[in-house]
Motif scaffolding. Structure first.
Motif, PDB file in Angstrom:
ATOM      1  N   PRO A  28       0.662  -1.251   0.102  1.00  0.00           N
ATOM      2  CA  PRO A  28       0.075  -0.197  -0.118  1.00  0.00           C
ATOM      3  C   PRO A  28       0.909   1.045  -0.099  1.00  0.00           C
ATOM      4  O   PRO A  28       2.164   1.221   0.510  1.00  0.00           O
ATOM      5  CB  PRO A  28      -0.853  -0.008   1.196  1.00  0.00           C
ATOM      6  N   ALA A  29       0.274   2.425  -0.629  1.00  0.00           N
ATOM      7  CA  ALA A  29       0.829   3.481  -0.521  1.00  0.00           C
ATOM      8  C   ALA A  29      -0.105   4.844  -0.636  1.00  0.00           C
ATOM      9  O   ALA A  29      -1.043   4.437  -0.907  1.00  0.00           O
ATOM     10  CB  ALA A  29       1.975   3.522  -1.741  1.00  0.00           C
ATOM     11  N   VAL A  30       0.415   5.804   0.071  1.00  0.00           N
ATOM     12  CA  VAL A  30      -0.300   7.090   0.321  1.00  0.00           C
ATOM     13  C   VAL A  30       0.299   8.202  -0.246  1.00  0.00           C
ATOM     14  O   VAL A  30       1.484   8.522   0.410  1.00  0.00           O
ATOM     15  CB  VAL A  30      -0.705   7.106   1.688  1.00  0.00           C
ATOM     16  N   VAL A  31      -0.146   9.024  -0.993  1.00  0.00           N
ATOM     17  CA  VAL A  31       0.330  10.371  -1.513  1.00  0.00           C
ATOM     18  C   VAL A  31      -0.021  11.330  -0.455  1.00  0.00           C
ATOM     19  O   VAL A  31      -1.229  11.417  -0.028  1.00  0.00           O
ATOM     20  CB  VAL A  31      -0.490  10.843  -2.983  1.00  0.00           C
ATOM     21  N   THR A  32       0.890  11.977   0.155  1.00  0.00           N
ATOM     22  CA  THR A  32       0.555  12.612   1.724  1.00  0.00           C
ATOM     23  C   THR A  32       1.360  14.115   1.331  1.00  0.00           C
ATOM     24  O   THR A  32       2.178  14.192   0.767  1.00  0.00           O
ATOM     25  CB  THR A  32       1.017  11.880   2.665  1.00  0.00           C
ATOM     26  N   GLY A  33       0.614  14.910   1.999  1.00  0.00           N
ATOM     27  CA  GLY A  33       1.319  16.354   2.311  1.00  0.00           C
ATOM     28  C   GLY A  33       2.196  16.444   3.321  1.00  0.00           C
ATOM     29  O   GLY A  33       2.796  15.300   3.837  1.00  0.00           O
ATOM     30  N   PHE A  34       2.455  17.606   3.862  1.00  0.00           N
ATOM     31  CA  PHE A  34       3.675  17.733   4.661  1.00  0.00           C
ATOM     32  C   PHE A  34       3.378  18.443   6.137  1.00  0.00           C
ATOM     33  O   PHE A  34       4.288  18.325   6.792  1.00  0.00           O
ATOM     34  CB  PHE A  34       4.500  18.725   4.114  1.00  0.00           C
ATOM     35  N   SER A  35       1.996  18.429   6.250  1.00  0.00           N
ATOM     36  CA  SER A  35       1.732  18.842   7.797  1.00  0.00           C
ATOM     37  C   SER A  35       1.927  17.642   8.462  1.00  0.00           C
ATOM     38  O   SER A  35       1.567  16.484   8.307  1.00  0.00           O
ATOM     39  CB  SER A  35       0.631  19.435   7.777  1.00  0.00           C
ATOM     40  N   ALA A  36       2.040  17.924  10.032  1.00  0.00           N
ATOM     41  CA  ALA A  36       1.978  16.553  10.977  1.00  0.00           C
ATOM     42  C   ALA A  36       0.733  15.851  10.822  1.00  0.00           C
ATOM     43  O   ALA A  36       0.675  14.534  10.684  1.00  0.00           O
ATOM     44  CB  ALA A  36       2.177  17.044  12.264  1.00  0.00           C
ATOM     45  N   ILE A  37      -0.389  16.576  10.602  1.00  0.00           N
ATOM     46  CA  ILE A  37      -1.577  15.675  10.383  1.00  0.00           C
ATOM     47  C   ILE A  37      -1.719  14.938   9.163  1.00  0.00           C
ATOM     48  O   ILE A  37      -2.162  13.890   8.965  1.00  0.00           O
ATOM     49  CB  ILE A  37      -2.913  16.762  10.583  1.00  0.00           C
ATOM     50  N   ASP A  38      -1.313  15.642   8.015  1.00  0.00           N
ATOM     51  CA  ASP A  38      -1.108  14.925   6.992  1.00  0.00           C
ATOM     52  C   ASP A  38      -0.615  13.566   6.969  1.00  0.00           C
ATOM     53  O   ASP A  38      -0.909  12.572   6.471  1.00  0.00           O
ATOM     54  CB  ASP A  38      -0.704  15.803   5.703  1.00  0.00           C
ATOM     55  N   ILE A  39       0.595  13.523   7.812  1.00  0.00           N
ATOM     56  CA  ILE A  39       1.306  12.589   7.625  1.00  0.00           C
ATOM     57  C   ILE A  39       0.974  11.416   8.724  1.00  0.00           C
ATOM     58  O   ILE A  39       0.864  10.241   8.577  1.00  0.00           O
ATOM     59  CB  ILE A  39       3.105  12.836   8.267  1.00  0.00           C
ATOM     60  N   LEU A  40       0.435  11.855   9.681  1.00  0.00           N
ATOM     61  CA  LEU A  40      -0.171  11.019  10.748  1.00  0.00           C
ATOM     62  C   LEU A  40      -1.445  10.240  10.194  1.00  0.00           C
ATOM     63  O   LEU A  40      -1.355   8.940  10.305  1.00  0.00           O
ATOM     64  CB  LEU A  40      -0.773  11.550  12.036  1.00  0.00           C
ATOM     65  N   GLN A  41      -2.065  10.840   9.435  1.00  0.00           N
ATOM     66  CA  GLN A  41      -3.228  10.354   8.577  1.00  0.00           C
ATOM     67  C   GLN A  41      -2.910   9.456   7.763  1.00  0.00           C
ATOM     68  O   GLN A  41      -3.523   8.140   7.471  1.00  0.00           O
ATOM     69  CB  GLN A  41      -4.146  11.370   7.996  1.00  0.00           C
TER      70      GLN A  41
END
Lengths: 336, 365
Positions: B214-227
Motif C-alpha cells: 500500500p502507498a499514500v500520496v501525502t502532504g507535509f503537515s503533521a496531521i497529513d503524515i499521521l493520517q
C-alpha cells in the motif's frame, strides 16, 4: 548634481571630504557635541554604569521594505545597548563607501540614520568616512558604536535565569529576513511583509520601569530566536521548553519559509525582544508590552526548566517535543 | 493540506496516534520516499508519538542526496572555466565532490550564484552577455518543469548564453528498481506530495498492483503524515494494498498536465546514476535533440577525471532504508553537517542531517 557619485577624493581628507561632511553629515546629525568638530566627541556622563557596544552593517539590498542600511545601523546598536538595560545616549557612525556610490542614496541613508536616532533619542556625536575603490566594497558599509547609561536597579545577566521563569517574545518573527530576502531575489510575496527594524529602547524602558525583575533581555537578530535561546540555555545552564503554538509567525512568512525550506525560528529579526522573567511577573510584563507599538503582539512562548540543561526543546503542535539546536551554518534555499 | 485550528490539530493528532496504536498488531516498516517528509516527521516529533512496532525509514527522495559526486566534480570544473557563471539552488553549495565543494570554489573566486528560481538565470544571462550562465539543473519531477520552462523562455528570448548541466531524476523508476532487486523490505510507502502534484498518482499504481504494497500520496503537515500512516497501518492489518491520495487539494489524479507537457517538450527519459544506488534505467531526464544547444556539455566539453566516492560512506544503504544513519561509522564523527562526507548529511532534507539534528534526543520530564 542629481547623478553625483562618490569619488575616491571624497575619502581623501581634503576639500571633497570636507564638503561631503559639511553638506551631508553635519546638517543631518546636527547637535552641539558634533558641531565642535573635534577629533573626538567630548561627553559629559554622570558617574554611572555604562554600556558600550559596536556593530558593522552589510546588507544587500541597501534599501528594503521597512528600512535601509542607515536605519538598521542605528537600531542595531541602540538595541544592543537597550538589551543590557542601558538608556542609549551617544552613537558614532563610520561609513565605508564604494567609489561610484550615488550621493543621493547616501543622503537618503544619512537622513534615515537621523530619523532613527531621533526616534531612539540618541545623538550622533562622531563619525568617519572612507572611500574604497570601485569593486572593493559592495556600495556602502556602516559601522556604529554606542554608549548608554545602565538604568538603576537593573541587573541583566544570564546568571539570573533560573527554572520556573517564563520566556516572552515581543512579536512576530522572521519579518526582517524574509522581506530582505524577497527584495534581494525578486520574490513576490503574497502580501507585503516589511522589515521589523525599529529602535527598542523605548519599549525596554517601559518594561524595566514596570518590572525591574527581568533577568535577561536579548534581541534575536542573526541566528534568530532558536540560536539566542540556545546561547542562554548554555550560559545559564538551564533547559528551555518552547510552545510551537504560542510563537507568533505571520502566515505569509511561514509560507515563504515553507517554500524555501527555511525555519523561521532561525531567521533574523531587527525589532524583537526576548525577555526572561519569573512567572509571577510575566502576565504583568506582557500587559505593559502590549501598550507599546513595538510590543503589541507580545506573548509568553515558553518556560525555563531545571532539567535538560543546555538544551532547547520545542513542544510541537501535535504534542511531541523536538530539539531546537544551534544552526550548523547559514540556511540555504533548498531544491524542493 | 488540511488546515485546522491548533486545538483541532491536537485533537486530530491524538485521534490518529490512538488509532494507529490500537490497529497496529505487528511490526511494520513504512518508507517516506521524500526528504521533505523526513524532516517534517522529525520536526513535528511524530516518531515519539508512534508505537514501537511502527518503524519509519527514509527513502531516496532527496534530490541533493542522490546527486553523484561526479556531477559535483563536473560542476566544479565548469566553475573554474573563464567566463562561466554557475547558478544553483543553495543546498548544492556544500555537497562534497571528490575533493572540493562549490562553496569552497566560490570562496576561491569562482562566480557561483544562488538562485531561488531557474527563471532568474535568464536575467543573469542577459546582464552578462559575454559570459556563459550554467544552471545546475538538479531535482525530481517537481523542479524539472521549471527548468524546462526556463529553457523555453531562453529560446523565445533568443538568449544564447544560458545553459544547463542536467541531472534531473524521476522517482518511480528508483522505487521500481529497489523493489525489483528485493533491495528494500518495507510494508508501505508515504509518497511525495510535491512530485505527485506534477505526475499524478498513476506512476505509483505498480506498488499495489505488482508488489501488493500500500502507498499514500501525502502532504507535509503533521496531521497529513499521521493520517497517511494511519491509512497505511489500517491497510496492512487488513491485508489490503491500494495507492491512495491524502493530498487531494494539491494532487489531482492526472497530476499537472501543463507542467508535464512542458517537461515532455524539453526532456526525454534516459538512464541516470544515483549516488549510492548506481545506474537506474529510465530514471533520468535528458534534453531532447531540439534543445541540446542548451546543454553546456555540448557547448563546452570538459574532461573530468572519475574519482571514487568516500569508501566508508554508507549513504547508499541509508537511501535504501537498509540502515539508519547511526549505523554508519562516519556518522557524527568524520561526517557532520559542518563537514559532511556524504550527501545525506548535506541537505536539510537529507536523512543523516535530520538524524544528526533531531536524532534520538528526548526531552526528559
Amino acid at each position: 548634481m542629481k547623478d553625483e557619485r562618490i569619488q575616491m577624493g571624497h575619502g581623501s581628507g581634503g576639500k571633497l571630504s570636507h564638503d561631503l561632511i559639511a553638506d551631508i553629515m553635519l546638517p543631518a546629525f546636527k547637535n552641539p557635541i558634533l558641531a565642535e568638530m573635534h577629533d573626538g566627541a567630548k561627553l559629559q556622563i554622570q558617574a554611572a554604569k555604562l554600556a558600550f557596544t559596536t556593530d558593522s552593517f552589510i546588507v544587500k539590498p541597501v534599501f528594503f521594505p521597512g528600512g535601509d542600511i542607515g536605519k538598521l545601523s542605528v537600531c542595531g546598536t541602540v538595541n544592543d545597548l537597550a538589551m543590557t538595560g542601558a538608556v542609549p545616549l551617544y552613537l558614532s557612525v563610520a561609513f565605508i563607501l564604494e567609489e561610484g556610490f550615488p550621493v543621493q542614496d547616501l543622503k537618503t541613508i544619512v537622513q534615515s540614520i537621523q530619523t532613527a536616532a531621533a526616534e531612539a533619542g540618541v545623538f550622533i556625536v562622531t563619525g568617519d568616512t572612507k572611500v574604497a575603490e570601485r569593486g572593493a566594497v559592495d556600495g556602502i558599509y556602516i559601522n556604529t558604536a554606542g554608549i548608554g547609561k545602565i538604568m538603576d536597579d537593573v541587573d541583566i545577566t544570564p546568571a539570573r535565569v533560573h527554572a520556573g521563569q517564563d520566556i516572552i517574545l515581543s512579536g512576530h518573527i522572521g519579518d526582517h529576513a524574509v522581506s530582505v530576502m524577497a527584495e534581494r531575489h525578486g520574490i513576490t510575496l503574497p502580501q507585503a511583509i516589511t522589515s521589523d527594524c525599529a529602535p527598542l529602547n523605548g519599549l525596554v524602558k517601559e518594561m524595566l520601569l514596570a518590572v525591574p525583575q527581568i533577568s535577561i533581555l536579548r534581541d534575536p537578530t542573526r541566528g534568530g530566536v532558536a540560536t539566542i535561546l540556545n546561547e542562554i540555555a548554555s550560559q545559564a545552564k538551564v533547559g528551555i521548553l518552547l510552545k510551537e503554538t504560542a510563537i507568533p509567525i505571520r502566515p505569509e512568512v511561514a509560507a515563504v519559509c515553507d517554500m524555501l525550506g527555511f525555519d523561521p525560528l532561525y531567521l533574523a529579526n531587527e525589532g524583537k525582544i526576548l525577555a526572561f522573567v519569573d512567572s509571577a511577573y510575566s502576565e504583568q510584563l506582557v500587559g505593559v508590552m502590549h501598550q507599546h507599538q513595538y510590543g503589541r503582539d507580545a506573548r509568553i512562548i515558553g518556560s525555563v526548566t531545571a532539567n535538560n540543561r543546555g538544551s532547547v526543546g520545542l513542544r510541537t503542535t501535535i504534542g511531541g517535543v523536538r530539539l531546537l539546536d544551534m544552526l550548523a551554518s547559514d540556511q540555504l534555499p533548498r531544491i524542493c | 493540506m488540511a488546515v485546522y485550528p491548533n486545538d483541532h490539530i491536537q485533537k486530530a493528532a491524538a485521534f490518529f496516534t490512538k488509532e494507529i496504536d490500537r490497529l497496529s498488531k505487528r511490526p511494520v516498516r513504512l518508507m517516506e520516499v521524500c526528504g521533505t517528509h523526513t524532516v517534517a516527521i522529525f520536526k513535528a516529533g511524530i516518531r515519539n508519538l508512534l508505537p514501537e512496532q511502527v518503524e519509519l525509514v527514509s527513502g531516496p527522495g532527496c534530490p541533493v542526496c542522490v546527486t553523484p559526486s561526479s556531477y559535483l566534480d563536473t560542476a566544479i570544473a565548469y566553475s573554474r572555466q573563464k567566463g562561466v557563471i554557475i547558478t544553483t539552488f543553495g543546498d548544492m553549495l556544500r555537497v562534497p565532490g571528490a575533493k572540493s565543494t562549490l562553496s569552497e570554489q566560490r570562496a576561491a573566486g569562482a562566480d557561483i550564484r544562488i538562485v531561488y528560481s531557474p527563471l532568474e538565470c535568464i536575467d543573469i544571462a542577459k546582464n552578462n552577455p559575454m559570459k556563459k550562465v550554467v544552471f545546475l539543473a538538479v531535482g525530481f519531477e517537481t523542479t524539472a518543469p521549471v527548468a524546462a520552462a526556463t529553457i523555453i523562455a531562453a529560446e523565445n528570448a533568443s538568449v544564447k548564453n544560458f545553459f544547463v548541466l542536467s541531472a534531473h531524476k524521476r522517482v518511480p523508476p528508483a522505487l521500481k528498481m529497489l523493489l525489483a532487486n528485493g533491495d528494500v523490505n518495507v510494508d508501505g510507502f508515504l509518497l511525495p506530495g510535491h512530485v505527485c502534484a506534477i505526475t499524478g498518482e498513476s506512476p505509483y499504481h505498480f506498488l499495489a498492483e505488482q508488489y501488493h504494497i500500500p502507498a499514500v500520496v501525502t502532504g507535509f503537515s503533521a496531521i497529513d503524515i499521521l493520517q497517511a500512516i494511519y491509512t497505511l497501518v489500517k491497510q496492512i492489518e487488513t491485508g489490503e494494498a491500494l495507492v491512495g491520495n491524502q493530498y487531494k487539494q494539491v494532487v489531482k489524479p492526472e497530476g499537472n498536465p501543463h507542467a508535464s507537457r512542458i517537461l515532455d517538450q524539453v526532456y526525454g527519459k534516459a538512464d541516470a546514476v544515483w549516488r549510492g544506488l548506481g545506474k537506474i534505467a529510465n530514471s533520468g531526464l535528458e534534453l531532447r535533440s531540439n534543445y541540446t544547444s542548451f546543454d553546456i556539455t555540448n557547448d563546452m566539453p570538459i574532461d573530468v577525471p572519475n574519482q571514487p566516492e568516500h569508501s566508508a560512506c554508507r549513504c547508499g544503504e541509508v537511501l535504501r532504508g537498509k540502515i539508519t544513519p547511526r549505523e554508519c561509522l562516519l556518522f557524527g564523527k568524520t561526517c557532520t553537517p559542518e563537514q559532511p562526507v556524504g550527501a545525506c548529511m548535506v541537505s536539510v532534507e537529507g536523512t543523516c542531517a535530520a538524524w544528526h539534528r533531531y536524532g534520538t534526543w528526548r526531552w526528559q520530564g
